[in-house]
Design an enzyme around this catalytic site. Structure first.
Site, PDB file in Angstrom:
ATOM      1  N   CYS A 514       0.879  -1.177   0.000  1.00  0.00           N
ATOM      2  CA  CYS A 514       0.000   0.000   0.000  1.00  0.00           C
ATOM      3  C   CYS A 514       0.909   1.218   0.000  1.00  0.00           C
ATOM      4  O   CYS A 514       2.055   1.128  -0.432  1.00  0.00           O
ATOM      5  CB  CYS A 514      -0.941  -0.017   1.208  1.00  0.00           C
ATOM      6  SG  CYS A 514      -0.087   0.168   2.780  1.00  0.00           S
ATOM      7  N   ALA A 515       0.434   2.342   0.495  1.00  0.00           N
ATOM      8  CA  ALA A 515       1.263   3.548   0.417  1.00  0.00           C
ATOM      9  C   ALA A 515       2.402   3.532   1.424  1.00  0.00           C
ATOM     10  O   ALA A 515       3.534   3.880   1.108  1.00  0.00           O
ATOM     11  CB  ALA A 515       0.405   4.794   0.614  1.00  0.00           C
TER      12      ALA A 515
END
Ligand SMILES: Cc1cc2nc3c(=O)[nH]c(=O)nc-3n(C[C@H](O)[C@H](O)[C@H](O)COP(=O)(O)OP(=O)(O)OC[C@H]3O[C@@H](n4cnc5c(N)ncnc54)[C@H](O)[C@@H]3O)c2cc1C
Length: 557
Positions: A514-515
């Site tokens: 994810c980020a």
């Protein structure tokens, strides 16, 4: 009869020793021999005089021989260089403008510091080449900046090189920073150095990393720095800051045992010769985490070691040993702060220590309070017991607090579980109810006990054909840039779409991202509990982009 303590070098370690010795013993005769024009000056402040942020030269002079005589009854002799030591007769040879003389000692403290390394670059003796070690050096650079110099080249992007580059850029000079190593601030992990390089570029500093300076060609109006890749950079002034080496040849010649030019001392600062002590940049320290032996050129340890040596000379029965070196350092680069403590990957690898690396991107204070900014933290923890071995951070705010807590934790021998338990000052303006340090502890304990399995950005090339890359970010984030071939399933939909993931994986492991690593941790837990071979990307896309660059990404849905 009173004891005579002679000290060589009148700045960090030397002057700390002198002042402490006096406070402990009113009767001692304390003579400080300093070959330079100043004692007790603020070496660490020199770059900020060059930049103009410290306006007055006198602000750098913390004491003078007169003030030290008045306050501490010290006999401080500037422009007095020690050129020899005779341990048999316990005398030093001193050279000053009246010639040479002998001076006897009962105890001798060597605090001669370090000198700039001069690599084999043609033309290094040109007058336009400067170092930044003394007040005179800083004055010369400031005068050049004030006097119309427009182009600076800094050779070496360590701490002093970065500070010099920032200072000269601040003065409006076109500044080029050349670093032989693959990235600026060589002790910093590459994924953090990327952030520092970006900030240097934002400041307008031209960063040339991974290339050697080969020659300095003289000219009438300017010199030209020739790089190994053929680039030629014109310079009105050049700052040489490729590292330091102990300034010890006089003492080594006298029989003081050295290792690679650095004086070997025991835990009380004693050398191999009776009555001779040494401290500061000139001595070998033992690294607290790896046990490696090397000089550590930092002001705090130098000051404290000087003080502890005075204790050992004056009242040995109460002296505390000088601790091993944790090595904590910090530097401002534009709006960023970069700091590190303890071991980095390279030193742990060299020492053969097994470790896990954690990447976190928390905000410096509660996300809902205005001004929250993301930090990038990298920490290494012992693979067996979870001890904190080293940590680094880069960010706009809150870096110093976290690195200092981690430096304290390393000194204390804390494990990641101890980090969870730290009660740190919190209100939304300063931190979070789960401070980044507590979070580091939670992530670390999860990794140690297998709750969180990690994969790392630098493994992507090897993994891309062997694993399913699962991107669990929002659709807009995915569309803006993702790894080619990644399956996109937002983490909020994952539980319903597990069959889709199973089909795409086709028996291969799943590597989630994810980020920053928060949502992928949730997804990873779902997958692990559903029986997948799964791992979460350490530090998420933020770390991946800083490790591999944006060029590996593709855009679109
Ligand atoms: C520009 C700059 C910025 C720095 N910034 C930081 C920072 O932000 N944080 C940090 O932790 N550290 C910083 N440092 C490093 C820190 O200043 C040193 O680690 C510290 O000063 C070392 O103390 P020392 O007593 O060993 O040597 P020094 O403080 O260098 O003192 C040694 C003295 O001995 C004298 N001397 C040498 N040989 C002889 C001789 N034979 N006879 C007589 N005198 C002699 C020298 O002239 C010198 O004045 C910086 C250093 C520089 C140069």
């Amino acid at each position: 009869m009173s004891m005579r303590i002679v000290i060589v070098g009148g700045v960090a370690a030397g002057m700390s020793a002198a002042a402490r010795a006096r406070r402990l013993d009113e009767n001692a005769e304390i003579i400080v021999l300093e070959r330079g024009d100043e004692v007790s000056f603020a070496n660490c402040g020199l770059p900020y005089y060059v930049s103009g942020e410290i306006a007055e030269r006198d602000s750098l002079l913390l004491q003078t021989p007169q003030s030290l005589r008045a306050a501490l009854d010290l006999d401080v002799r500037i422009r007095n260089e020690v050129t020899g030591v005779d341990p048999a007769t316990k005398t030093v040879t001193v050279r000053n403008d009246q010639g040479e003389h002998e001076l006897s000692y009962d105890a001798l403290i060597l605090a001669p510091g370090a000198t700039a390394v001069r690599p084999p670059i043609d033309g290094l003796d040109r007058r336009r080449v400067h170092t930044l070690r003394t007040v005179g050096d800083a004055v010369a650079l400031r005068e050049l900046a004030d006097g119309g110099a427009t182009r600076a080249v800094i050779l070496g992007a360590g701490f002093i090189g970065l500070e010099a580059a920032e200072a000269l850029r601040h003065q409006g000079l076109e500044t080029t920073l050349v670093e032989l190593g693959p990235h600026v601030l060589p002790p910093l992990e590459p994924e953090l150095a990327t952030l520092v390089t970006a900030e240097l570029s934002r400041l307008g500093i031209d960063v040339r990393a991974g290339v050697a300076a080969q020659a300095i060609e003289p000219g009438d109006t300017h010199d030209t720095v020739v790089l190994a890749d053929g680039t030629r950079v014109e310079a009105d002034l050049i700052v040489l800051s490729v590292g330091v080496r102990p300034e010890t040849s006089v003492f080594e010649a006298a029989g003081v045992a050295c290792d690679n030019g650095a004086i070997i001392v025991d835990e009380y600062g004693r050398t191999n010769l009776s009555g001779i002590y040494a401290a500061g940049d000139a001595v070998v320290s033992t690294d607290a985490t790896t046990g490696a032996r090397r000089p550590v050129a930092l002001a705090g340890p130098a000051n404290r070691a000087g003080r502890q040596i005075a204790d050992h000379i004056v009242r040995p029965e109460r002296a505390r040993p000088i601790p091993t070196a944790v090595g904590t350092a910090i530097v401002r680069v534009g709006e960023l702060t970069a700091a590190l403590t303890g071991a980095n990957r390279a030193s742990l690898d060299r020492a053969g220590i097994e470790f896990h690396t954690l990447h976190l991107h928390p905000t410096q204070h509660a996300g809902y309070y205005p001004g929250a900014r993301q930090l990038a933290i990298v920490a290494h923890i012992h693979a067996d017991d979870g001890r904190v071995l080293g940590a680094q951070a880069v960010g706009l705010d809150g870096v110093d607090k976290r690195i200092d807590v981690l430096a304290t934790s390393i000194r204390a021998g804390f494990t990641v579980a101890d980090l969870i338990d730290l009660d740190l000052a919190y209100s939304p303006i300063y931190g979070s109810a789960k401070d980044p340090i507590n979070m580091l502890g939670m992530v670390g304990t999860n990794v140690l006990d297998g709750t969180l399995s990690l994969w790392y950005a630098d493994a992507w090339e090897a993994l891309r054909n062997q694993a399913l890359i699962l991107d669990v970010r929002r659709t807009d984030e995915f569309a803006a840039g993702h790894l080619p071939g990644a399956l996109h399933v937002p983490h909020t939909q994952l539980r319903e779409r597990l069959d889709e993931v199973r089909d795409a994986a086709a028996g291969r492991p799943v590597r989630v991202l994810c980020a920053s690593g928060v949502r992928s941790h949730i997804a990873n837990r779902v997958l692990l509990q559903a029986g997948f071979d799964s791992a979460s990307l350490s530090g998420g896309m933020l770390t991946l982009r800083a490790t591999l660059s944006d060029e590996v990404l593709v855009s679109g849905e």
